[in-house]
Design a protein around this motif. Sequence first.
Motif, PDB file in Angstrom:
ATOM      1  N   HIS A  46       0.913  -1.140   0.046  1.00  0.00           N
ATOM      2  CA  HIS A  46      -0.192   0.045  -0.019  1.00  0.00           C
ATOM      3  C   HIS A  46       0.840   1.153   0.025  1.00  0.00           C
ATOM      4  O   HIS A  46       1.867   1.411   0.621  1.00  0.00           O
ATOM      5  N   CYS A  90      -4.168   5.255   2.429  1.00  0.00           N
ATOM      6  CA  CYS A  90      -3.635   4.596   1.302  1.00  0.00           C
ATOM      7  C   CYS A  90      -4.000   5.369   0.129  1.00  0.00           C
ATOM      8  O   CYS A  90      -5.068   5.757   0.074  1.00  0.00           O
ATOM      9  N   ILE A 126      -3.590   4.012  -2.999  1.00  0.00           N
ATOM     10  CA  ILE A 126      -4.700   3.363  -3.926  1.00  0.00           C
ATOM     11  C   ILE A 126      -6.121   3.974  -3.641  1.00  0.00           C
ATOM     12  O   ILE A 126      -6.740   3.787  -2.727  1.00  0.00           O
ATOM     13  N   HIS A 178      -8.753   2.180  -2.264  1.00  0.00           N
ATOM     14  CA  HIS A 178      -8.805   1.713  -0.884  1.00  0.00           C
ATOM     15  C   HIS A 178      -9.155   3.024  -0.101  1.00  0.00           C
ATOM     16  O   HIS A 178      -9.929   2.911   0.889  1.00  0.00           O
ATOM     17  N   MET A 197      -9.980   3.198   3.760  1.00  0.00           N
ATOM     18  CA  MET A 197      -8.407   3.082   4.136  1.00  0.00           C
ATOM     19  C   MET A 197      -8.000   4.308   4.490  1.00  0.00           C
ATOM     20  O   MET A 197      -6.999   4.819   3.816  1.00  0.00           O
TER      21      MET A 197
END
Length: 494
Positions: free
Chosen positions: A421, A477, A479, A482, A487
Amino acid sequence: MFTRRRFLEASVGTVALLGGCTAEGQNARTALPIPELVDARNQNGAIKLIAAEGQHAFLPGRPTKTYGFSAPYLGPVVRIHKGDEVEFTVENRLDRAATAHWHGVLVPAALDGGPHALIRPGGIWRPVLKIDQPETTAWYHSHPHGDTGRQVYMGLAGLMIVEDGTGERLGLPRSYGIDDLPIILQDRQIDPDGSLVYSAGGPARMMGMRGDTLLVNGAISPVAKVPRGLVRLRLLNAANARTFDLKFTDGRTFHVIASDGGYLHTPVGMTSLIIAPSERFEVLVDFSNGKAGILETAPDDNMMRGMSGGMMAGLGESVGGPLMSFEPHPTSAATASVLPQTLVPLAAVDPSRAIRRRRVSLDMGPSMMRGQGPGGGMRMGGGMGPPMGINGQTYDMSRIDFAPKVGDTEVWEVTPNMMAHPFHVHGVIFHVLSIGGKAPAPYLAGGKDTILLNEPAELLMTFTQPAARDFPFMFHCHILEHEDGGMMGQYTTE
Ligand code: C2O
Ligand code: CU
Ligand code: CU
Protein backbone atom coordinates in the motif's frame (compact mmCIF):
# COMPACT_ATOMS: atom_id res chain seq x y z
CA MET A 1 -6.07 34.15 -15.96
CA PHE A 2 -6.86 31.35 -18.33
CA THR A 3 -9.94 29.33 -19.00
CA ARG A 4 -8.68 26.51 -21.13
CA ARG A 5 -5.65 24.36 -21.26
CA ARG A 6 -3.45 25.04 -24.20
CA PHE A 7 -1.16 22.21 -24.99
CA LEU A 8 2.20 23.54 -26.01
CA GLU A 9 3.73 20.80 -28.00
CA ALA A 10 7.24 19.65 -27.28
CA SER A 11 7.78 19.41 -30.99
CA VAL A 12 5.79 20.53 -33.98
CA GLY A 13 3.49 17.97 -35.50
CA THR A 14 4.29 14.33 -35.25
CA VAL A 15 7.60 12.61 -35.02
CA ALA A 16 8.76 9.62 -36.96
CA LEU A 17 8.95 6.38 -35.04
CA LEU A 18 12.22 5.68 -33.35
CA GLY A 19 14.26 2.76 -34.52
CA GLY A 20 14.09 0.03 -31.95
CA CYS A 21 10.51 0.67 -30.90
CA THR A 22 8.83 -1.41 -33.48
CA ALA A 23 5.50 -2.30 -31.92
CA GLU A 24 3.47 0.11 -34.01
CA GLY A 25 5.50 -0.12 -37.20
CA GLN A 26 6.34 3.13 -38.93
CA ASN A 27 3.31 5.11 -37.76
CA ALA A 28 3.63 8.75 -36.88
CA ARG A 29 3.69 9.36 -33.13
CA THR A 30 2.04 11.85 -30.86
CA ALA A 31 4.21 14.60 -29.45
CA LEU A 32 4.35 14.63 -25.65
CA PRO A 33 1.56 16.98 -24.53
CA ILE A 34 2.97 19.70 -22.29
CA PRO A 35 0.31 21.15 -19.96
CA GLU A 36 0.15 24.92 -19.83
CA LEU A 37 2.46 26.39 -17.18
CA VAL A 38 0.74 28.90 -14.91
CA ASP A 39 3.20 30.77 -12.73
CA ALA A 40 1.58 32.60 -9.82
CA ARG A 41 4.07 35.46 -10.23
CA ASN A 42 2.73 36.13 -13.73
CA GLN A 43 -0.84 36.12 -12.40
CA ASN A 44 -0.44 38.71 -9.64
CA GLY A 45 -0.45 35.85 -7.16
CA ALA A 46 -3.95 34.74 -8.11
CA ILE A 47 -4.62 31.43 -9.83
CA LYS A 48 -7.99 30.24 -11.03
CA LEU A 49 -8.83 26.58 -11.56
CA ILE A 50 -12.18 25.46 -12.95
CA ALA A 51 -13.23 21.86 -12.38
CA ALA A 52 -15.44 20.94 -15.32
CA GLU A 53 -16.40 18.24 -17.74
CA GLY A 54 -14.55 18.02 -21.03
CA GLN A 55 -13.88 15.83 -24.03
CA HIS A 56 -10.53 14.21 -24.61
CA ALA A 57 -9.54 11.77 -27.34
CA PHE A 58 -7.26 9.11 -25.85
CA LEU A 59 -7.71 7.25 -29.12
CA PRO A 60 -7.34 9.49 -32.19
CA GLY A 61 -10.70 10.75 -33.44
CA ARG A 62 -12.66 9.05 -30.64
CA PRO A 63 -13.30 11.64 -27.92
CA THR A 64 -14.76 10.61 -24.59
CA LYS A 65 -16.17 12.42 -21.58
CA THR A 66 -13.47 13.46 -19.13
CA TYR A 67 -12.94 15.93 -16.28
CA GLY A 68 -10.22 18.51 -15.92
CA PHE A 69 -9.11 21.62 -14.08
CA SER A 70 -9.36 24.44 -16.64
CA ALA A 71 -8.65 21.83 -19.31
CA PRO A 72 -10.52 18.94 -20.91
CA TYR A 73 -8.31 16.42 -19.07
CA LEU A 74 -5.85 17.00 -16.17
CA GLY A 75 -4.93 20.64 -15.44
CA PRO A 76 -2.20 23.22 -15.87
CA VAL A 77 1.17 22.91 -14.17
CA VAL A 78 0.95 25.46 -11.36
CA ARG A 79 4.21 27.10 -10.30
CA ILE A 80 4.35 28.83 -6.91
CA HIS A 81 7.24 30.38 -5.03
CA LYS A 82 8.47 30.08 -1.47
CA GLY A 83 7.65 33.17 0.56
CA ASP A 84 4.72 34.19 -1.64
CA GLU A 85 1.03 34.24 -0.85
CA VAL A 86 -1.05 32.69 -3.58
CA GLU A 87 -4.79 33.12 -3.81
CA PHE A 88 -6.46 30.18 -5.49
CA THR A 89 -9.97 30.43 -6.86
CA VAL A 90 -11.36 26.96 -7.45
CA GLU A 91 -14.70 26.90 -9.20
CA ASN A 92 -16.71 23.69 -9.43
CA ARG A 93 -18.74 23.45 -12.64
CA LEU A 94 -19.35 19.73 -12.21
CA ASP A 95 -22.70 18.28 -11.17
CA ARG A 96 -21.14 16.80 -8.03
CA ALA A 97 -19.07 18.02 -5.09
CA ALA A 98 -15.31 18.13 -5.64
CA THR A 99 -12.26 19.49 -3.83
CA ALA A 100 -8.78 20.71 -4.71
CA HIS A 101 -6.20 19.09 -2.44
CA TRP A 102 -2.64 20.45 -2.64
CA HIS A 103 -0.79 17.17 -2.25
CA GLY A 104 2.72 17.82 -0.92
CA VAL A 105 2.19 21.53 -0.25
CA LEU A 106 2.51 22.33 3.45
CA VAL A 107 -0.41 24.52 4.48
CA PRO A 108 -2.81 24.60 7.44
CA ALA A 109 -5.39 21.81 7.26
CA ALA A 110 -8.28 24.23 6.65
CA LEU A 111 -6.61 25.19 3.34
CA ASP A 112 -5.50 21.67 2.39
CA GLY A 113 -8.53 20.75 0.27
CA GLY A 114 -9.26 17.39 1.87
CA PRO A 115 -12.67 15.70 2.09
CA HIS A 116 -14.01 18.32 4.52
CA ALA A 117 -13.41 21.16 2.05
CA LEU A 118 -16.12 20.17 -0.41
CA ILE A 119 -16.96 22.65 -3.13
CA ARG A 120 -20.59 22.10 -4.04
CA PRO A 121 -21.70 22.16 -7.67
CA GLY A 122 -21.60 25.77 -8.85
CA GLY A 123 -19.56 26.75 -5.79
CA ILE A 124 -16.25 28.57 -5.45
CA TRP A 125 -13.46 28.01 -2.90
CA ARG A 126 -10.83 30.66 -2.29
CA PRO A 127 -7.91 29.54 -0.13
CA VAL A 128 -4.90 31.83 0.25
CA LEU A 129 -1.78 29.69 0.60
CA LYS A 130 1.40 31.01 2.18
CA ILE A 131 4.15 29.03 0.50
CA ASP A 132 6.84 28.07 2.99
CA GLN A 133 8.79 24.95 2.09
CA PRO A 134 11.82 23.94 0.02
CA GLU A 135 11.70 23.61 -3.74
CA THR A 136 9.82 20.51 -4.86
CA THR A 137 7.37 18.94 -7.24
CA ALA A 138 3.91 18.50 -5.75
CA TRP A 139 0.48 18.01 -7.27
CA TYR A 140 -3.20 18.73 -6.82
CA HIS A 141 -6.27 16.57 -7.18
CA SER A 142 -9.89 16.27 -6.14
CA HIS A 143 -10.45 14.50 -2.78
CA PRO A 144 -14.18 14.11 -1.94
CA HIS A 145 -14.64 11.07 0.28
CA GLY A 146 -16.02 8.11 -1.65
CA ASP A 147 -15.60 9.71 -5.08
CA THR A 148 -11.88 10.54 -5.21
CA GLY A 149 -11.04 7.48 -7.31
CA ARG A 150 -13.57 8.25 -10.00
CA GLN A 151 -12.85 11.99 -10.12
CA VAL A 152 -9.07 11.61 -10.36
CA TYR A 153 -9.53 8.86 -12.94
CA MET A 154 -11.72 11.20 -14.99
CA GLY A 155 -8.90 13.75 -14.94
CA LEU A 156 -9.08 16.02 -11.88
CA ALA A 157 -5.34 16.21 -11.23
CA GLY A 158 -2.38 18.40 -12.12
CA LEU A 159 1.24 19.04 -11.24
CA MET A 160 2.54 21.81 -8.95
CA ILE A 161 6.05 23.17 -8.75
CA VAL A 162 7.29 24.94 -5.63
CA GLU A 163 10.39 27.06 -6.34
CA ASP A 164 12.85 28.71 -3.99
CA GLY A 165 15.74 29.38 -6.37
CA THR A 166 17.71 26.21 -5.57
CA GLY A 167 17.43 24.62 -9.00
CA GLU A 168 18.57 27.82 -10.64
CA ARG A 169 21.53 28.10 -8.28
CA LEU A 170 22.50 24.48 -8.97
CA GLY A 171 22.27 25.00 -12.72
CA LEU A 172 19.63 22.29 -13.12
CA PRO A 173 17.60 22.15 -16.33
CA ARG A 174 14.70 24.56 -15.93
CA SER A 175 13.31 25.47 -19.34
CA TYR A 176 9.78 24.27 -18.91
CA GLY A 177 8.59 21.99 -21.70
CA ILE A 178 12.07 21.84 -23.24
CA ASP A 179 14.56 20.32 -20.81
CA ASP A 180 12.29 20.39 -17.75
CA LEU A 181 9.37 18.10 -18.49
CA PRO A 182 6.26 17.21 -16.48
CA ILE A 183 5.74 13.44 -16.84
CA ILE A 184 2.33 12.43 -15.46
CA LEU A 185 2.03 8.64 -15.50
CA GLN A 186 -1.38 6.96 -15.52
CA ASP A 187 -3.11 3.82 -16.67
CA ARG A 188 -6.66 3.71 -17.94
CA GLN A 189 -9.20 1.29 -19.29
CA ILE A 190 -10.26 2.62 -22.67
CA ASP A 191 -12.81 0.80 -24.81
CA PRO A 192 -12.18 0.36 -28.54
CA ASP A 193 -14.76 3.12 -29.20
CA GLY A 194 -12.52 5.49 -27.21
CA SER A 195 -14.62 5.72 -24.06
CA LEU A 196 -12.98 5.92 -20.67
CA VAL A 197 -14.27 3.14 -18.39
CA TYR A 198 -14.35 3.38 -14.60
CA SER A 199 -15.71 0.43 -12.68
CA ALA A 200 -14.78 0.38 -9.02
CA GLY A 201 -16.70 -2.79 -8.20
CA GLY A 202 -15.46 -6.36 -8.08
CA PRO A 203 -11.70 -6.89 -8.22
CA ALA A 204 -11.04 -3.15 -8.72
CA ARG A 205 -12.54 -2.55 -5.31
CA MET A 206 -9.81 -4.71 -3.83
CA MET A 207 -6.83 -4.06 -6.10
CA GLY A 208 -7.73 -0.55 -7.13
CA MET A 209 -8.82 0.56 -10.59
CA ARG A 210 -6.26 -0.31 -13.22
CA GLY A 211 -6.20 -0.35 -16.99
CA ASP A 212 -4.14 -1.72 -19.83
CA THR A 213 -3.64 1.62 -21.59
CA LEU A 214 -0.58 3.47 -20.36
CA LEU A 215 -0.69 7.26 -20.55
CA VAL A 216 1.85 10.05 -20.22
CA ASN A 217 0.27 13.48 -19.83
CA GLY A 218 -2.92 11.93 -21.21
CA ALA A 219 -1.28 10.58 -24.37
CA ILE A 220 -0.48 7.03 -25.46
CA SER A 221 3.20 6.39 -26.20
CA PRO A 222 4.13 10.01 -26.96
CA VAL A 223 7.51 11.29 -28.15
CA ALA A 224 9.41 14.19 -26.61
CA LYS A 225 12.03 16.02 -28.66
CA VAL A 226 14.74 16.96 -26.20
CA PRO A 227 17.97 18.95 -26.38
CA ARG A 228 21.32 17.16 -26.34
CA GLY A 229 22.26 17.39 -22.70
CA LEU A 230 20.70 16.83 -19.31
CA VAL A 231 16.92 16.66 -19.28
CA ARG A 232 14.93 16.84 -16.08
CA LEU A 233 11.82 14.70 -15.76
CA ARG A 234 9.31 15.57 -13.05
CA LEU A 235 7.74 12.15 -12.63
CA LEU A 236 4.34 11.90 -10.98
CA ASN A 237 2.42 8.66 -10.59
CA ALA A 238 -1.16 9.91 -10.88
CA ALA A 239 -2.61 6.44 -11.45
CA ASN A 240 -5.38 5.27 -9.13
CA ALA A 241 -3.66 2.06 -8.11
CA ARG A 242 -0.82 0.83 -10.24
CA THR A 243 2.83 1.13 -9.43
CA PHE A 244 5.20 1.86 -12.31
CA ASP A 245 8.58 0.15 -12.46
CA LEU A 246 10.48 2.43 -14.80
CA LYS A 247 13.58 1.90 -16.88
CA PHE A 248 14.98 2.82 -20.24
CA THR A 249 14.96 -0.03 -22.75
CA ASP A 250 18.71 0.47 -23.32
CA GLY A 251 19.34 0.15 -19.58
CA ARG A 252 20.92 3.60 -19.31
CA THR A 253 21.61 5.12 -15.93
CA PHE A 254 19.63 8.18 -14.85
CA HIS A 255 19.95 10.19 -11.65
CA VAL A 256 17.24 10.75 -9.06
CA ILE A 257 17.68 14.28 -7.67
CA ALA A 258 14.45 14.82 -5.73
CA SER A 259 11.58 12.96 -4.10
CA ASP A 260 8.20 14.15 -2.72
CA GLY A 261 9.69 16.57 -0.21
CA GLY A 262 12.40 18.11 -2.40
CA TYR A 263 16.03 17.58 -3.32
CA LEU A 264 18.17 14.71 -2.12
CA HIS A 265 21.62 15.44 -0.72
CA THR A 266 23.33 13.96 -3.79
CA PRO A 267 22.05 12.59 -7.10
CA VAL A 268 21.42 8.84 -6.95
CA GLY A 269 22.33 6.91 -10.09
CA MET A 270 19.78 4.21 -10.95
CA THR A 271 18.80 2.05 -13.89
CA SER A 272 15.25 1.33 -12.69
CA LEU A 273 12.87 3.21 -10.44
CA ILE A 274 9.66 2.11 -8.76
CA ILE A 275 7.12 4.92 -8.41
CA ALA A 276 3.91 4.24 -6.48
CA PRO A 277 0.63 6.15 -6.72
CA SER A 278 1.07 9.81 -5.68
CA GLU A 279 4.87 9.63 -5.41
CA ARG A 280 7.03 12.13 -7.28
CA PHE A 281 10.63 11.78 -8.30
CA GLU A 282 12.70 14.23 -10.29
CA VAL A 283 15.33 12.55 -12.44
CA LEU A 284 18.06 13.80 -14.74
CA VAL A 285 18.59 11.89 -17.98
CA ASP A 286 21.66 12.55 -20.10
CA PHE A 287 20.97 12.83 -23.83
CA SER A 288 24.28 14.45 -24.73
CA ASN A 289 25.38 11.49 -26.86
CA GLY A 290 22.34 12.07 -29.07
CA LYS A 291 20.97 8.58 -28.53
CA ALA A 292 17.18 8.24 -28.41
CA GLY A 293 15.63 6.59 -25.37
CA ILE A 294 12.45 4.69 -24.67
CA LEU A 295 11.03 4.79 -21.16
CA GLU A 296 9.10 1.66 -20.27
CA THR A 297 7.46 0.07 -17.26
CA ALA A 298 7.55 -3.52 -16.07
CA PRO A 299 4.18 -5.10 -15.25
CA ASP A 300 2.83 -4.30 -11.79
CA ASP A 301 2.62 -7.41 -9.69
CA ASN A 302 1.17 -5.68 -6.62
CA MET A 303 -1.84 -7.93 -6.25
CA MET A 304 -3.56 -9.15 -3.16
CA ARG A 305 -1.64 -12.04 -1.71
CA GLY A 306 -3.32 -15.33 -2.43
CA MET A 307 -5.02 -14.16 -5.60
CA SER A 308 -4.08 -16.05 -8.71
CA GLY A 309 -3.51 -14.35 -12.03
CA GLY A 310 -6.58 -16.12 -13.38
CA MET A 311 -8.79 -14.33 -10.86
CA MET A 312 -7.57 -11.06 -12.29
CA ALA A 313 -8.05 -12.13 -15.89
CA GLY A 314 -9.85 -9.63 -18.07
CA LEU A 315 -8.87 -6.62 -15.99
CA GLY A 316 -5.74 -5.93 -18.00
CA GLU A 317 -4.58 -4.33 -14.82
CA SER A 318 -0.89 -4.83 -14.73
CA VAL A 319 0.58 -4.69 -18.21
CA GLY A 320 4.10 -3.53 -18.84
CA GLY A 321 5.31 -1.82 -21.98
CA PRO A 322 6.66 1.39 -23.46
CA LEU A 323 5.46 4.63 -21.87
CA MET A 324 7.11 7.22 -24.10
CA SER A 325 10.22 7.97 -26.07
CA PHE A 326 12.77 10.76 -26.13
CA GLU A 327 14.41 11.94 -29.31
CA PRO A 328 17.40 14.24 -28.89
CA HIS A 329 17.47 17.13 -31.28
CA PRO A 330 20.53 16.94 -33.54
CA THR A 331 21.61 20.52 -32.93
CA SER A 332 19.90 22.26 -30.02
CA ALA A 333 22.10 22.48 -26.97
CA ALA A 334 20.71 21.94 -23.52
CA THR A 335 20.98 24.52 -20.76
CA ALA A 336 22.72 22.00 -18.52
CA SER A 337 25.14 19.21 -19.26
CA VAL A 338 27.02 18.68 -16.02
CA LEU A 339 25.48 16.64 -13.23
CA PRO A 340 25.96 18.44 -9.90
CA GLN A 341 27.99 16.45 -7.37
CA THR A 342 25.87 17.58 -4.47
CA LEU A 343 22.43 19.15 -4.36
CA VAL A 344 21.43 20.51 -0.95
CA PRO A 345 22.57 19.99 2.63
CA LEU A 346 19.96 17.99 4.52
CA ALA A 347 19.47 18.13 8.26
CA ALA A 348 20.27 14.84 9.99
CA VAL A 349 17.25 12.62 10.59
CA ASP A 350 17.12 12.34 14.37
CA PRO A 351 14.72 9.72 15.76
CA SER A 352 15.65 10.65 19.34
CA ARG A 353 13.43 13.73 18.98
CA ALA A 354 10.33 11.53 18.80
CA ILE A 355 8.12 11.87 21.87
CA ARG A 356 5.75 9.01 21.01
CA ARG A 357 5.19 6.09 18.68
CA ARG A 358 1.91 5.26 16.96
CA ARG A 359 0.82 2.09 15.24
CA VAL A 360 -0.99 2.27 11.93
CA SER A 361 -2.26 -0.98 10.44
CA LEU A 362 -3.53 -0.82 6.87
CA ASP A 363 -6.32 -3.38 6.85
CA MET A 364 -8.26 -4.91 4.02
CA GLY A 365 -10.89 -6.44 6.29
CA PRO A 366 -10.19 -9.43 8.54
CA SER A 367 -12.81 -11.77 7.13
CA MET A 368 -12.56 -10.73 3.52
CA MET A 369 -10.68 -13.83 2.46
CA ARG A 370 -13.23 -16.16 4.02
CA GLY A 371 -15.77 -15.85 1.24
CA GLN A 372 -15.17 -18.62 -1.24
CA GLY A 373 -16.65 -18.32 -4.68
CA PRO A 374 -17.43 -21.20 -7.01
CA GLY A 375 -14.32 -23.26 -7.67
CA GLY A 376 -12.69 -22.13 -4.46
CA GLY A 377 -11.81 -18.67 -5.72
CA MET A 378 -12.44 -15.61 -3.61
CA ARG A 379 -15.91 -14.19 -3.98
CA MET A 380 -15.57 -10.66 -5.25
CA GLY A 381 -19.16 -9.50 -4.82
CA GLY A 382 -20.77 -7.97 -1.76
CA GLY A 383 -21.01 -9.53 1.69
CA MET A 384 -17.28 -9.81 2.25
CA GLY A 385 -17.34 -8.84 5.89
CA PRO A 386 -15.92 -5.69 7.43
CA PRO A 387 -14.88 -2.90 5.10
CA MET A 388 -11.28 -1.91 4.66
CA GLY A 389 -9.83 0.54 7.10
CA ILE A 390 -7.02 1.53 9.42
CA ASN A 391 -6.45 -0.09 12.82
CA GLY A 392 -9.65 -2.07 12.38
CA GLN A 393 -11.87 0.93 11.72
CA THR A 394 -13.21 2.26 8.47
CA TYR A 395 -12.85 5.99 7.80
CA ASP A 396 -15.31 8.24 9.60
CA MET A 397 -15.36 11.95 8.77
CA SER A 398 -16.46 12.77 12.31
CA ARG A 399 -13.85 10.70 14.17
CA ILE A 400 -10.40 12.08 15.00
CA ASP A 401 -7.98 9.16 15.11
CA PHE A 402 -4.81 10.88 16.33
CA ALA A 403 -4.25 14.19 18.09
CA PRO A 404 -0.58 15.19 18.25
CA LYS A 405 0.34 18.85 18.80
CA VAL A 406 2.12 21.28 16.52
CA GLY A 407 5.83 20.89 17.25
CA ASP A 408 5.57 17.21 18.22
CA THR A 409 7.86 14.68 16.59
CA GLU A 410 6.53 11.13 16.31
CA VAL A 411 7.40 7.76 14.86
CA TRP A 412 4.59 6.04 13.03
CA GLU A 413 4.95 2.29 12.68
CA VAL A 414 2.93 1.45 9.61
CA THR A 415 2.05 -2.14 8.76
CA PRO A 416 0.61 -3.07 5.37
CA ASN A 417 -1.68 -6.08 5.08
CA MET A 418 -2.59 -8.35 2.16
CA MET A 419 -0.73 -6.32 -0.48
CA ALA A 420 1.61 -3.36 -0.80
CA HIS A 421 0.00 0.00 0.00
CA PRO A 422 1.30 3.50 -0.85
CA PHE A 423 0.82 5.23 2.52
CA HIS A 424 0.35 9.02 2.45
CA VAL A 425 0.14 11.59 5.23
CA HIS A 426 -1.23 15.10 4.71
CA GLY A 427 0.34 18.13 6.36
CA VAL A 428 3.86 16.76 6.88
CA ILE A 429 6.98 15.72 5.06
CA PHE A 430 8.28 12.60 6.80
CA HIS A 431 11.49 10.58 6.72
CA VAL A 432 11.62 6.82 6.43
CA LEU A 433 13.63 5.38 9.32
CA SER A 434 13.25 1.78 8.25
CA ILE A 435 11.36 -0.51 5.89
CA GLY A 436 11.27 -4.17 6.82
CA GLY A 437 13.77 -3.41 9.59
CA LYS A 438 16.34 -1.98 7.17
CA ALA A 439 17.40 1.56 6.35
CA PRO A 440 15.70 2.89 3.20
CA ALA A 441 17.52 2.88 -0.14
CA PRO A 442 19.26 6.23 -0.81
CA TYR A 443 16.58 7.46 -3.24
CA LEU A 444 13.96 7.00 -0.47
CA ALA A 445 16.05 8.69 2.22
CA GLY A 446 14.90 12.26 1.49
CA GLY A 447 11.66 13.98 2.48
CA LYS A 448 8.57 11.98 1.57
CA ASP A 449 4.80 12.30 1.84
CA THR A 450 4.01 8.87 0.39
CA ILE A 451 5.87 5.59 0.77
CA LEU A 452 5.07 2.26 -0.83
CA LEU A 453 4.97 -0.36 1.90
CA ASN A 454 5.06 -4.09 1.41
CA GLU A 455 6.70 -4.53 4.79
CA PRO A 456 6.26 -2.64 8.08
CA ALA A 457 8.03 0.71 8.22
CA GLU A 458 8.92 3.40 10.72
CA LEU A 459 8.24 6.98 9.62
CA LEU A 460 9.58 10.01 11.50
CA MET A 461 7.52 13.18 11.28
CA THR A 462 7.28 16.57 12.94
CA PHE A 463 3.97 18.38 12.79
CA THR A 464 4.18 22.06 11.82
CA GLN A 465 0.74 22.84 10.41
CA PRO A 466 -2.40 23.65 12.41
CA ALA A 467 -5.35 21.27 12.09
CA ALA A 468 -8.59 21.57 14.06
CA ARG A 469 -11.59 19.25 14.34
CA ASP A 470 -13.61 20.86 11.56
CA PHE A 471 -10.74 20.50 9.07
CA PRO A 472 -8.42 17.69 10.17
CA PHE A 473 -5.54 16.26 8.12
CA MET A 474 -5.93 12.88 6.39
CA PHE A 475 -3.63 9.89 6.32
CA HIS A 476 -4.47 7.08 3.96
CA CYS A 477 -3.55 4.54 1.36
CA HIS A 478 -3.17 6.29 -2.01
CA ILE A 479 -4.68 3.38 -3.92
CA LEU A 480 -7.73 5.55 -4.44
CA GLU A 481 -10.25 2.71 -4.24
CA HIS A 482 -8.75 1.73 -0.88
CA GLU A 483 -9.03 5.32 0.29
CA ASP A 484 -12.62 5.61 -0.98
CA GLY A 485 -13.32 2.25 0.67
CA GLY A 486 -12.29 3.60 4.06
CA MET A 487 -8.53 3.00 4.39
CA MET A 488 -8.12 6.53 5.73
CA GLY A 489 -7.87 8.25 9.09
CA GLN A 490 -7.68 11.82 10.38
CA TYR A 491 -5.54 13.77 12.80
CA THR A 492 -5.62 17.18 14.40
CA THR A 493 -2.70 19.17 15.85
CA GLU A 494 -4.40 21.47 18.38
CU1 C2O B 1 -3.04 12.82 -2.84
CU2 C2O B 1 -5.09 12.56 0.58
O1 C2O B 1 -4.07 12.76 -1.11
CU1 CU C 1 -2.29 14.57 0.16
CU1 CU D 1 -4.04 0.24 -0.12
